[in-house]
Design a protein around this motif. Structure first.
Motif, PDB file in Angstrom:
ATOM      1  N   UNK A 196     -10.357 -25.829-104.901  1.00  0.00           N
ATOM      2  CA  UNK A 196      -9.160 -25.582-104.114  1.00  0.00           C
ATOM      3  C   UNK A 196      -8.679 -26.770-103.322  1.00  0.00           C
ATOM      4  N   UNK A 197      -7.674 -26.529-102.487  1.00  0.00           N
ATOM      5  CA  UNK A 197      -7.073 -27.583-101.673  1.00  0.00           C
ATOM      6  C   UNK A 197      -6.438 -26.972-100.426  1.00  0.00           C
ATOM      7  N   UNK A 198      -6.185 -27.810 -99.427  1.00  0.00           N
ATOM      8  CA  UNK A 198      -5.511 -27.334 -98.218  1.00  0.00           C
ATOM      9  C   UNK A 198      -4.063 -26.957 -98.514  1.00  0.00           C
ATOM     10  N   UNK A 199      -3.470 -27.619 -99.505  1.00  0.00           N
ATOM     11  CA  UNK A 199      -2.077 -27.322 -99.857  1.00  0.00           C
ATOM     12  C   UNK A 199      -1.921 -25.882-100.337  1.00  0.00           C
ATOM     13  N   UNK A 200      -2.948 -25.358-100.978  1.00  0.00           N
ATOM     14  CA  UNK A 200      -2.894 -23.972-101.453  1.00  0.00           C
ATOM     15  C   UNK A 200      -3.744 -23.030-100.585  1.00  0.00           C
ATOM     16  N   UNK A 201      -4.174 -23.517 -99.431  1.00  0.00           N
ATOM     17  CA  UNK A 201      -4.904 -22.715 -98.437  1.00  0.00           C
ATOM     18  C   UNK A 201      -6.193 -22.109 -98.977  1.00  0.00           C
ATOM     19  N   UNK A 202      -6.833 -22.805 -99.921  1.00  0.00           N
ATOM     20  CA  UNK A 202      -8.064 -22.260-100.495  1.00  0.00           C
ATOM     21  C   UNK A 202      -9.121 -23.332-100.748  1.00  0.00           C
ATOM     22  N   UNK A 203      -9.162 -24.359 -99.901  1.00  0.00           N
ATOM     23  CA  UNK A 203     -10.197 -25.369-100.045  1.00  0.00           C
ATOM     24  C   UNK A 203     -11.526 -24.766 -99.616  1.00  0.00           C
ATOM     25  N   UNK A 204     -12.519 -24.814-100.516  1.00  0.00           N
ATOM     26  CA  UNK A 204     -13.756 -24.094-100.263  1.00  0.00           C
ATOM     27  C   UNK A 204     -14.895 -24.733-101.040  1.00  0.00           C
ATOM     28  N   UNK A 205     -16.108 -24.422-100.610  1.00  0.00           N
ATOM     29  CA  UNK A 205     -17.303 -24.883-101.305  1.00  0.00           C
ATOM     30  C   UNK A 205     -18.161 -23.685-101.659  1.00  0.00           C
ATOM     31  N   UNK A 206     -18.505 -23.588-102.929  1.00  0.00           N
ATOM     32  CA  UNK A 206     -19.407 -22.552-103.423  1.00  0.00           C
ATOM     33  C   UNK A 206     -20.823 -23.117-103.446  1.00  0.00           C
ATOM     34  N   UNK A 207     -21.763 -22.381-102.889  1.00  0.00           N
ATOM     35  CA  UNK A 207     -23.169 -22.776-102.908  1.00  0.00           C
ATOM     36  C   UNK A 207     -23.932 -21.771-103.764  1.00  0.00           C
ATOM     37  N   UNK A 208     -24.460 -22.238-104.886  1.00  0.00           N
ATOM     38  CA  UNK A 208     -25.222 -21.377-105.788  1.00  0.00           C
ATOM     39  C   UNK A 208     -26.706 -21.431-105.419  1.00  0.00           C
ATOM     40  N   UNK A 209     -27.279 -20.298-105.101  1.00  0.00           N
ATOM     41  CA  UNK A 209     -28.688 -20.206-104.748  1.00  0.00           C
ATOM     42  C   UNK A 209     -29.505 -19.630-105.918  1.00  0.00           C
ATOM     43  N   UNK A 210     -29.302 -18.350-106.191  1.00  0.00           N
ATOM     44  CA  UNK A 210     -30.060 -17.676-107.243  1.00  0.00           C
ATOM     45  C   UNK A 210     -29.172 -17.631-108.485  1.00  0.00           C
ATOM     46  N   UNK A 211     -29.518 -18.434-109.475  1.00  0.00           N
ATOM     47  CA  UNK A 211     -28.699 -18.519-110.693  1.00  0.00           C
ATOM     48  C   UNK A 211     -29.525 -19.192-111.783  1.00  0.00           C
ATOM     49  N   UNK A 212     -28.927 -19.339-112.945  1.00  0.00           N
ATOM     50  CA  UNK A 212     -29.662 -19.810-114.123  1.00  0.00           C
ATOM     51  C   UNK A 212     -30.301 -21.180-113.925  1.00  0.00           C
ATOM     52  N   UNK A 213     -29.647 -22.068-113.163  1.00  0.00           N
ATOM     53  CA  UNK A 213     -30.164 -23.418-112.977  1.00  0.00           C
ATOM     54  C   UNK A 213     -30.704 -23.651-111.569  1.00  0.00           C
ATOM     55  N   UNK A 214     -30.868 -22.591-110.813  1.00  0.00           N
ATOM     56  CA  UNK A 214     -31.411 -22.699-109.465  1.00  0.00           C
ATOM     57  C   UNK A 214     -32.653 -21.846-109.328  1.00  0.00           C
TER      58      UNK A 214
END
Length: 276
Positions: free
Chosen positions: A151-169
């Motif tokens: 995302x971006x601030x221009x579209x009001x959706x700048x964000x970070x996803x943190x994957x904890x429990x998943x196939x590569x974690x």
């Protein structure tokens, strides 16, 4: 433990606001010196909250599971969204700070939750799914998690996803779990939205003030509905439902999935022209 049944999209489109909230919104998760649990028959996911203040809280199976222990046939993901706390699993204590995660294997002893400081208690968010095999009980911090910047601030959706429990974690039988943090100035999550017919999902919202709200969008793409959600409330999303939201400010949410597979990118994108 509260029991909720699965629902049909043909029926859900006729629900009024009260019925929508009864079926999909979990309003009370964090209560002092209590463990609150909701057993959903949508992929048999259990969503819960543990808030130890003056007492140590043990997660027991109860009558609903017909099991000798909570984890006899289940696995468990825990993320702390409060002050420092500990989780005792079979005599091993795991220290969890804010946004630390603990995956607890099938077959482990009932976890026991406690806070380091009663004036700033831990707030343990819990998601449990059925499991047919064991993977190691593992602690993961936010620094350990796999970050994805979107995302971006221009579209009001700048964000970070943190994957904890998943196939590569952190490995699990079927549970997939992580969190998303929106940057200051961003309020939208997961829009344009998607569905994944092979998995259900639960959203738990946090980092909201007393007077803040998230308008959580749900329902079929051509029959969207909304729920007004407060801090530390969760929404159950059947596989046929979108799951998206816009808040009065930036916030965080924990996502957890269960179902047919663990592929994070297994999504059915929806064209904006199809939203109604």
């Amino acid at each position: 433990m509260q029991i909720r049944h699965s629902t049909n999209p043909k029926d859900a489109k006729h629900y009024d606001t009260t019925r929508l909230r009864e079926e999909y919104l979990i309003e009370s998760l964090m209560e002092q010196d209590k463990i609150n649990l909701v057993y959903s028959q949508i992929d048999r996911v259990i969503t819960g909250g543990a808030m130890p203040v003056n007492e140590r809280l043990s997660l027991a199976a109860g009558d609903a599971l017909r099991a000798t222990s909570f984890l006899q046939r289940r696995e468990l993901g825990i993320i702390n969204v409060g002050g420092d706390g500990t989780v005792d699993v079979g005599g091993t204590e795991y220290a969890l700070g804010k946004l630390d995660c603990l995956y607890v294997s099938r077959g482990e002893a009932d976890p026991v939750f406690s806070s380091v400081d009663s004036a700033n208690p831990a707030l343990f968010y819990l998601v449990s799914t059925p499991a047919h095999t064991e993977y190691p009980t593992t602690k993961y911090t936010q620094q350990d998690a796999n970050p994805i910047h979107l995302g971006s601030l221009e579209t009001s959706n700048k964000r970070t996803i943190y994957q904890y429990i998943h196939e590569k974690g952190v490995r699990s039988c079927q549970l997939v779990m992580g969190l998303t943090l929106l940057d200051t100035g961003s309020v939208w999550n997961t829009f344009p939205a998607h569905t994944h017919d092979r998995r259900m999902e639960v959203y738990f919202y946090f980092n909201l003030g007393e007077d803040d709200r998230v308008m959580h969008l749900m329902g079929e793409p051509h029959e969207t509905r909304h729920l007004v959600v407060k801090n530390h409330q969760a929404v159950l999303s059947p596989s046929w439902s979108i799951h998206s939201g816009a808040g009065t400010r930036n916030y965080g949410f924990i996502w957890a999935m269960a179902g047919e597979n663990q592929a994070f990118d297994d999504m059915d994108a929806i064209d904006l022209n199809d939203f109604k």
